[in-house]
Design a protein around this motif. Sequence first.
Motif, PDB file in Angstrom:
ATOM      1  N   ASN A 449       0.877  -1.406  -0.409  1.00 58.43           N
ATOM      2  CA  ASN A 449       0.381   0.321   0.094  1.00 58.43           C
ATOM      3  C   ASN A 449       0.843   0.980  -0.390  1.00 58.43           C
ATOM      4  N   LEU A 450       2.370   1.110   0.779  1.00 55.67           N
ATOM      5  CA  LEU A 450       2.721   2.254   0.620  1.00 55.67           C
ATOM      6  C   LEU A 450       3.992   2.341  -0.768  1.00 55.67           C
ATOM      7  N   ARG A 451       3.719   1.244  -1.121  1.00 54.72           N
ATOM      8  CA  ARG A 451       4.162   1.188  -2.786  1.00 54.72           C
ATOM      9  C   ARG A 451       5.741   0.715  -2.583  1.00 54.72           C
ATOM     10  N   PHE A 452       6.076  -0.172  -1.806  1.00 55.85           N
ATOM     11  CA  PHE A 452       7.217  -0.473  -1.565  1.00 55.85           C
ATOM     12  C   PHE A 452       7.402  -2.160  -1.917  1.00 55.85           C
ATOM     13  N   TYR A 453       7.430  -2.376  -3.766  1.00 56.89           N
ATOM     14  CA  TYR A 453       7.050  -3.599  -3.407  1.00 56.89           C
ATOM     15  C   TYR A 453       7.811  -4.997  -3.497  1.00 56.89           C
ATOM     16  N   PRO A 454       9.086  -4.566  -3.150  1.00 55.82           N
ATOM     17  CA  PRO A 454      10.232  -5.321  -2.966  1.00 55.82           C
ATOM     18  C   PRO A 454       9.232  -6.573  -2.148  1.00 55.82           C
ATOM     19  N   PRO A 455      10.101  -5.504  -0.994  1.00 56.23           N
ATOM     20  CA  PRO A 455       9.772  -5.937   0.346  1.00 56.23           C
ATOM     21  C   PRO A 455       8.473  -6.469   0.467  1.00 56.23           C
ATOM     22  N   ALA A 456       7.378  -6.185  -0.402  1.00 59.70           N
ATOM     23  CA  ALA A 456       6.422  -7.067  -0.123  1.00 59.70           C
ATOM     24  C   ALA A 456       6.052  -8.099  -1.019  1.00 59.70           C
ATOM     25  N   ASP A 475      -7.254 -22.610   2.564  1.00 60.30           N
ATOM     26  CA  ASP A 475      -7.867 -22.016   1.329  1.00 60.30           C
ATOM     27  C   ASP A 475      -8.261 -20.964   1.006  1.00 60.30           C
ATOM     28  N   SER A 476      -7.768 -20.135   2.295  1.00 64.35           N
ATOM     29  CA  SER A 476      -8.358 -19.083   1.734  1.00 64.35           C
ATOM     30  C   SER A 476      -8.019 -17.629   1.419  1.00 64.35           C
ATOM     31  N   LEU A 477      -5.949 -17.834   1.760  1.00 59.39           N
ATOM     32  CA  LEU A 477      -4.929 -16.951   1.503  1.00 59.39           C
ATOM     33  C   LEU A 477      -4.263 -17.055   0.209  1.00 59.39           C
ATOM     34  N   SER A 478      -4.305 -18.766   0.054  1.00 59.61           N
ATOM     35  CA  SER A 478      -3.232 -18.964  -1.302  1.00 59.61           C
ATOM     36  C   SER A 478      -3.789 -17.790  -2.411  1.00 59.61           C
ATOM     37  N   PRO A 479      -5.229 -17.539  -2.570  1.00 55.36           N
ATOM     38  CA  PRO A 479      -5.902 -16.874  -4.008  1.00 55.36           C
ATOM     39  C   PRO A 479      -5.211 -15.536  -3.230  1.00 55.36           C
ATOM     40  N   GLN A 480      -5.123 -14.887  -2.300  1.00 54.22           N
ATOM     41  CA  GLN A 480      -5.513 -13.807  -2.277  1.00 54.22           C
ATOM     42  C   GLN A 480      -3.766 -13.525  -2.371  1.00 54.22           C
ATOM     43  N   ILE A 481      -3.058 -13.868  -1.658  1.00 49.78           N
ATOM     44  CA  ILE A 481      -1.657 -13.426  -1.702  1.00 49.78           C
ATOM     45  C   ILE A 481      -1.369 -13.560  -3.431  1.00 49.78           C
ATOM     46  N   ASN A 482      -1.550 -14.937  -4.192  1.00 49.97           N
ATOM     47  CA  ASN A 482      -1.171 -15.224  -6.045  1.00 49.97           C
ATOM     48  C   ASN A 482      -2.051 -13.382  -6.191  1.00 49.97           C
ATOM     49  N   PHE A 483      -2.994 -13.329  -5.843  1.00 47.10           N
ATOM     50  CA  PHE A 483      -4.040 -11.783  -6.221  1.00 47.10           C
ATOM     51  C   PHE A 483      -3.108 -10.781  -6.754  1.00 47.10           C
ATOM     52  N   GLN A 484      -2.195 -10.811  -5.088  1.00 41.15           N
ATOM     53  CA  GLN A 484      -1.989  -9.398  -4.862  1.00 41.15           C
ATOM     54  C   GLN A 484      -0.662  -9.327  -4.926  1.00 41.15           C
ATOM     55  N   LEU A 485       0.052 -10.492  -5.771  1.00 44.46           N
ATOM     56  CA  LEU A 485       1.247 -10.174  -6.433  1.00 44.46           C
ATOM     57  C   LEU A 485       0.444 -10.462  -7.980  1.00 44.46           C
ATOM     58  N   GLN A 491       1.578  -3.259 -11.389  1.00 45.44           N
ATOM     59  CA  GLN A 491       2.206  -2.126 -11.510  1.00 45.44           C
ATOM     60  C   GLN A 491       3.221  -1.989 -12.102  1.00 45.44           C
ATOM     61  N   THR A 492       3.832  -2.792 -12.394  1.00 44.83           N
ATOM     62  CA  THR A 492       5.663  -3.145 -12.511  1.00 44.83           C
ATOM     63  C   THR A 492       5.903  -3.065 -14.188  1.00 44.83           C
ATOM     64  N   GLU A 493       3.949  -3.764 -14.267  1.00 44.95           N
ATOM     65  CA  GLU A 493       3.795  -3.665 -15.758  1.00 44.95           C
ATOM     66  C   GLU A 493       4.934  -4.792 -16.591  1.00 44.95           C
ATOM     67  N   GLU A 494       4.745  -5.927 -15.418  1.00 40.96           N
ATOM     68  CA  GLU A 494       4.948  -7.080 -15.426  1.00 40.96           C
ATOM     69  C   GLU A 494       3.801  -8.281 -15.978  1.00 40.96           C
ATOM     70  N   TYR A 495       3.590  -7.592 -17.382  1.00 39.23           N
ATOM     71  CA  TYR A 495       2.582  -7.888 -17.277  1.00 39.23           C
ATOM     72  C   TYR A 495       2.214 -10.155 -17.814  1.00 39.23           C
ATOM     73  N   GLN A 496       3.208 -10.600 -17.947  1.00 38.94           N
ATOM     74  CA  GLN A 496       2.775 -11.643 -17.788  1.00 38.94           C
ATOM     75  C   GLN A 496       3.062 -12.042 -16.930  1.00 38.94           C
ATOM     76  N   GLY A 529      -8.566  -8.698 -17.817  1.00 33.47           N
ATOM     77  CA  GLY A 529      -9.012  -7.902 -18.285  1.00 33.47           C
ATOM     78  C   GLY A 529      -8.681  -6.441 -18.471  1.00 33.47           C
ATOM     79  N   ASP A 530      -8.020  -6.040 -16.894  1.00 34.35           N
ATOM     80  CA  ASP A 530      -7.605  -4.738 -17.920  1.00 34.35           C
ATOM     81  C   ASP A 530      -6.051  -4.796 -17.882  1.00 34.35           C
ATOM     82  N   ILE A 531      -5.496  -6.432 -18.045  1.00 35.11           N
ATOM     83  CA  ILE A 531      -3.817  -5.958 -18.486  1.00 35.11           C
ATOM     84  C   ILE A 531      -4.342  -6.118 -19.920  1.00 35.11           C
TER      85      ILE A 531
END
Length: 693
Positions: A449-456, A475-485, A491-496, A529-531
Amino acid sequence: MSRKKSSPTLTNSRPQKGLSLCLILLFSCLTFLFFPLHHVAAPLSSFLIQSEAANSSPAPSPSPSSSSSSSASSSSASSSSKTSQIFEQAVSAWQSSHLKAAQKGFEELIFRYPDAPQVADSLFYLGEIYEKQNLLYEAQALYRQFAERYPNHQSTPEALIRQGEISYRLGEVKKAQKIFKQILFHYPNSSLAPKVAFRLGDCLYESGDTASARLYYDEGMKRLPSYLDEHPQTAFNIGSLYLQDKRLDQALSVFLALGKNHPKFEAADKVLTFCGDIYAEQGKIAEAVLAYQRVIESYPDSIGAQVSQIRMADLGVEYPQLKNSSAPPAFRDPIAAYRQMIQRKNTDPVLAQLAEYKLALALQKKEEHKEAIGVLRSLLAKAPKESIQQGGLFALKQELVNYINQCFQRKDYLGVIKLYEENKNLVDSFLQQQKTPLPYFRIAQSYQNLRFYPPAIQLYRQAKTMIDGQEKATDSLSPQINFQLGWIFFQTEEYQKAIDSLKQAVSQEAASSNSTPPRVSFFALSLMGDICRERKDYPTAISYYQASLKLRPPRQGVEQLLKMGQCYRRLGKISEAIESFSEAVNLAQGEKEQQVLAQGYLYLADCQYQAERYSEALVNYRKAQGLSLPPQDRDWVLYQIGNCLLKEAKPKAAGETFAKIKAATQDPIWPIIVDFKESEINWESSDTRRKPL
């Protein structure tokens, strides 16, 4: 003559071993104190080691003659009368507590008349006298010799008991234990057997063999429960074992009787404290509080009072709903009670550390995590007892994590990061030990949220590794982690990388046993879809938006519909765009989101204008105008309203609308555009245009 004697009760107090005159070796010297030199008899030690047969058999008689027989008979009668007189006088002195006179009489009888029938009782009395004078080793020797010499005497079992009890008092617990076992083996049906069972239980309890102690205590309780009324230490031991075994009713009964019968017992404060503990265990909180308060009032300087203060405060923390104005202070305000224990000078150091630890837990329960962390750091800095140190260190780690969660919930992301950076080793140690990935997820979100992406990214991956290592994945946390990644990679334009992570989130949620709606998949498909829209791959973007809308939660999906409409518009599919924007507007009206609704009306009107459906476009432009629009969109809406009016042949109304733009706009380009439109309107409406050349 029957022997009358008392049996003084032996307590568990242990006098120090003292050296007295050795009875066995030096007793012969005592004869000079009682008799003239020509009456010196054999030493007592010689008497004690005579064989039982010699003692019980009559002495050889001289050769029979009338004169000798008459003389012997007269001498025997005189001797019997004399021994009876000495014995009775000694017993009378004993009963009157004149120990020296009694001792003198019994010793005289033993020395002068070793074959007298009163010798056995005299020996026993003499052992009691030495015992009363605290000459324990000498008394023990007499009891032992008595038992060996007179195995069938009625007092032999008691002599053995006294021998064992003296060993117990002298700290020779193993020796006493052996003697008591022998008594039970040889005299199992004796009336003294229950007492011996209790004393054997005491020996085993003190030596640490509590399992065997339980057996003998139970046997004693079956046959002689009244024994506990006169033996407080035994009662305390039995009550403690009942408490350990969770036999709460029996333990409480023993402790209550002990407290009533022996209020000055050396462990009376502990007895009442245990009563409070039992009441608390039984859920009788009012009774527990009263018991603890009684300890504090009756034994204010005891360790039990300090323990009771802590226990009562613990109940105050656990049962805040039971507090009232009449409750003791420690129960009403446990935090203040803990602080008082910590600050008081005479508090036992270990209990002071315990109070500090309990204070931290109370602050934790009130969610005052910052103060709790300070208390725990202070506790650990004092190098406390190992058990408290371990608990305190664990609590400190837990509180750091709790404080991190609290900061995250109030959206203090900088506070989360600061706490983690300053206590990284402690937090990592706790999370790895507890195998808890959620705090890592929240710390990573704070960095994100503070845009410090590498440690995140690093922390998200650390959380993923922890989840993958568990037998049952979260069950619920793994999908959320992959979504946030995926979001970070977008945001860093690493689209693939973003697409790969988002696809993994969708597949994980689909395979999850969680029965809740697939919320992560809805947002993940939308982000894919946004990507694609960002990469101008509009057909693929539309397919992702459509897939996400099939999973949309109730009253969501407006943004996806708007974005899908824009993709259709880019592809020139105006009718499909109008359909998407219309659906978005209808859904947004239900959500009552003014800004999103205004945007939907604007997009819909633009498409309708493009499709030459001017009257419909005019209606929707005016709806957008009445809602919350950014300045640049307000100018555009007015301009398009003017254009729609022109298309409907209303030049005057169009001109008035264009004039409003010039009066309200802050953008210098719009007056130029409006001037051009006004000139076009004037030219269109002039008569010159209609005249033939």
